[in-house]
Scaffold this motif. Sequence first.
Motif, PDB file in Angstrom:
ATOM      1  N   MET A   4       0.834  -1.307   0.019  1.00  0.00           N
ATOM      2  CA  MET A   4       0.033   0.035  -0.079  1.00  0.00           C
ATOM      3  C   MET A   4       0.882   1.162   0.118  1.00  0.00           C
ATOM      4  O   MET A   4       1.698   1.308   0.915  1.00  0.00           O
ATOM      5  CB  MET A   4      -0.929   0.053   1.307  1.00  0.00           C
ATOM      6  N   ALA A   5       0.732   1.888  -0.983  1.00  0.00           N
ATOM      7  CA  ALA A   5       1.639   3.352  -1.255  1.00  0.00           C
ATOM      8  C   ALA A   5       0.708   4.188  -0.517  1.00  0.00           C
ATOM      9  O   ALA A   5      -0.238   4.450  -0.657  1.00  0.00           O
ATOM     10  CB  ALA A   5       2.070   3.561  -2.587  1.00  0.00           C
ATOM     11  N   VAL A   6       1.352   5.164   0.297  1.00  0.00           N
ATOM     12  CA  VAL A   6       0.930   6.344   0.921  1.00  0.00           C
ATOM     13  C   VAL A   6       1.045   7.448   0.330  1.00  0.00           C
ATOM     14  O   VAL A   6       2.495   7.766   0.288  1.00  0.00           O
ATOM     15  CB  VAL A   6       1.339   6.263   2.564  1.00  0.00           C
ATOM     16  N   ARG A   7       0.154   8.112  -0.087  1.00  0.00           N
ATOM     17  CA  ARG A   7       0.535   9.677  -0.768  1.00  0.00           C
ATOM     18  C   ARG A   7       0.129  10.695   0.170  1.00  0.00           C
ATOM     19  O   ARG A   7      -0.637  10.438   1.205  1.00  0.00           O
ATOM     20  CB  ARG A   7      -0.373   9.752  -1.879  1.00  0.00           C
ATOM     21  N   ALA A 136      -6.403   5.505   8.953  1.00  0.00           N
ATOM     22  CA  ALA A 136      -7.788   6.285   8.891  1.00  0.00           C
ATOM     23  C   ALA A 136      -8.191   6.527   7.730  1.00  0.00           C
ATOM     24  O   ALA A 136      -9.262   6.224   7.026  1.00  0.00           O
ATOM     25  CB  ALA A 136      -7.852   7.391   9.779  1.00  0.00           C
ATOM     26  N   LEU A 137      -7.008   7.192   6.755  1.00  0.00           N
ATOM     27  CA  LEU A 137      -7.393   7.752   5.276  1.00  0.00           C
ATOM     28  C   LEU A 137      -7.600   6.556   4.300  1.00  0.00           C
ATOM     29  O   LEU A 137      -8.250   6.561   3.532  1.00  0.00           O
ATOM     30  CB  LEU A 137      -6.002   8.524   5.007  1.00  0.00           C
ATOM     31  N   SER A 138      -6.952   5.260   4.785  1.00  0.00           N
ATOM     32  CA  SER A 138      -7.095   4.318   3.826  1.00  0.00           C
ATOM     33  C   SER A 138      -8.251   3.440   4.251  1.00  0.00           C
ATOM     34  O   SER A 138      -8.224   1.941   3.737  1.00  0.00           O
ATOM     35  CB  SER A 138      -5.888   3.753   3.762  1.00  0.00           C
ATOM     36  N   SER A 139      -8.861   3.497   5.225  1.00  0.00           N
ATOM     37  CA  SER A 139     -10.013   2.578   5.832  1.00  0.00           C
ATOM     38  C   SER A 139     -11.476   3.136   5.392  1.00  0.00           C
ATOM     39  O   SER A 139     -11.840   3.995   4.932  1.00  0.00           O
ATOM     40  CB  SER A 139      -9.889   2.437   7.441  1.00  0.00           C
ATOM     41  N   SER A 140     -12.351   1.861   5.641  1.00  0.00           N
ATOM     42  CA  SER A 140     -13.600   2.113   5.404  1.00  0.00           C
ATOM     43  C   SER A 140     -14.349   3.209   6.608  1.00  0.00           C
ATOM     44  O   SER A 140     -13.537   3.440   7.732  1.00  0.00           O
ATOM     45  CB  SER A 140     -14.421   0.850   5.646  1.00  0.00           C
ATOM     46  N   PRO A 141     -15.379   3.753   6.332  1.00  0.00           N
ATOM     47  CA  PRO A 141     -15.860   4.429   7.157  1.00  0.00           C
ATOM     48  C   PRO A 141     -16.035   4.044   8.770  1.00  0.00           C
ATOM     49  O   PRO A 141     -15.811   4.967   9.712  1.00  0.00           O
ATOM     50  CB  PRO A 141     -17.126   5.105   6.769  1.00  0.00           C
ATOM     51  N   THR A 142     -16.351   2.928   8.925  1.00  0.00           N
ATOM     52  CA  THR A 142     -16.397   2.310  10.186  1.00  0.00           C
ATOM     53  C   THR A 142     -15.012   2.390  10.990  1.00  0.00           C
ATOM     54  O   THR A 142     -14.772   2.701  11.978  1.00  0.00           O
ATOM     55  CB  THR A 142     -17.133   0.810  10.046  1.00  0.00           C
ATOM     56  N   TRP A 147      -9.978   4.401  14.019  1.00  0.00           N
ATOM     57  CA  TRP A 147      -8.570   4.749  13.875  1.00  0.00           C
ATOM     58  C   TRP A 147      -8.727   6.214  14.420  1.00  0.00           C
ATOM     59  O   TRP A 147      -7.612   6.619  15.023  1.00  0.00           O
ATOM     60  CB  TRP A 147      -8.152   4.525  12.488  1.00  0.00           C
ATOM     61  N   GLY A 148      -9.510   6.956  14.161  1.00  0.00           N
ATOM     62  CA  GLY A 148      -9.724   8.200  14.395  1.00  0.00           C
ATOM     63  C   GLY A 148      -9.753   8.632  15.985  1.00  0.00           C
ATOM     64  O   GLY A 148      -9.137   9.327  16.606  1.00  0.00           O
ATOM     65  N   ASP A 149     -10.419   7.678  16.486  1.00  0.00           N
ATOM     66  CA  ASP A 149     -10.583   7.622  17.982  1.00  0.00           C
ATOM     67  C   ASP A 149      -9.094   7.340  18.583  1.00  0.00           C
ATOM     68  O   ASP A 149      -8.866   8.014  19.489  1.00  0.00           O
ATOM     69  CB  ASP A 149     -11.519   6.528  18.619  1.00  0.00           C
TER      70      ASP A 149
END
Length: 169
Positions: A4-7, A136-142, A147-149
């Motif tokens: 997974m490349a992170v931009r 968090a940026l590469s995850s589903s909304p749930t 991850w945000g928490d």
Amino acid sequence: MMRMAVRVSCSQMICLSFTVGLCTAHSLKKDAETFWTPQSDVPVVFHRDVGDTFLIYEFLLGGLIIDEKNIITLKDEELASTRSAKVFHSIVNTQVPKTPSTIRKRLGDLPRSRESLEMDTFEQLVLASVYTAHRALSSSPTERQAWGDLFCQLVAAVTHDLSRKVVMC
């Protein structure tokens, strides 16, 4: 092998700038002794001075590759070949918690006293916060909410160490 490349997006730039600010503040706040090589009783830390803060920023800004086993490498091969990058890789891949359960455990293990965090613990929390922001940026909304928490809890711990103010998530 899935990679997974992170931009770096605008929100990540803000996160990276925040990270640099936190590391700089911690460096100025606490004159901790740190070492480049591991010794039996001294934890490995990357951050020795403000210059190292900007080096971490350069590593993160250059981009990261996170593989399916959560092994993190730098996208920039020239940077990745440096001695500093090898220390960074060692810390980020062996010391930084990367699963929700290990992050919660690390947060739960933080000292309840009013003493400042050791430099290695502080550094690991800051790098874990960067990792959770990427996840968090590469995850589903749930998953993004979870991850945000965790990100909020990590930032609250770092902020408490720097300012002694309690931050509620």
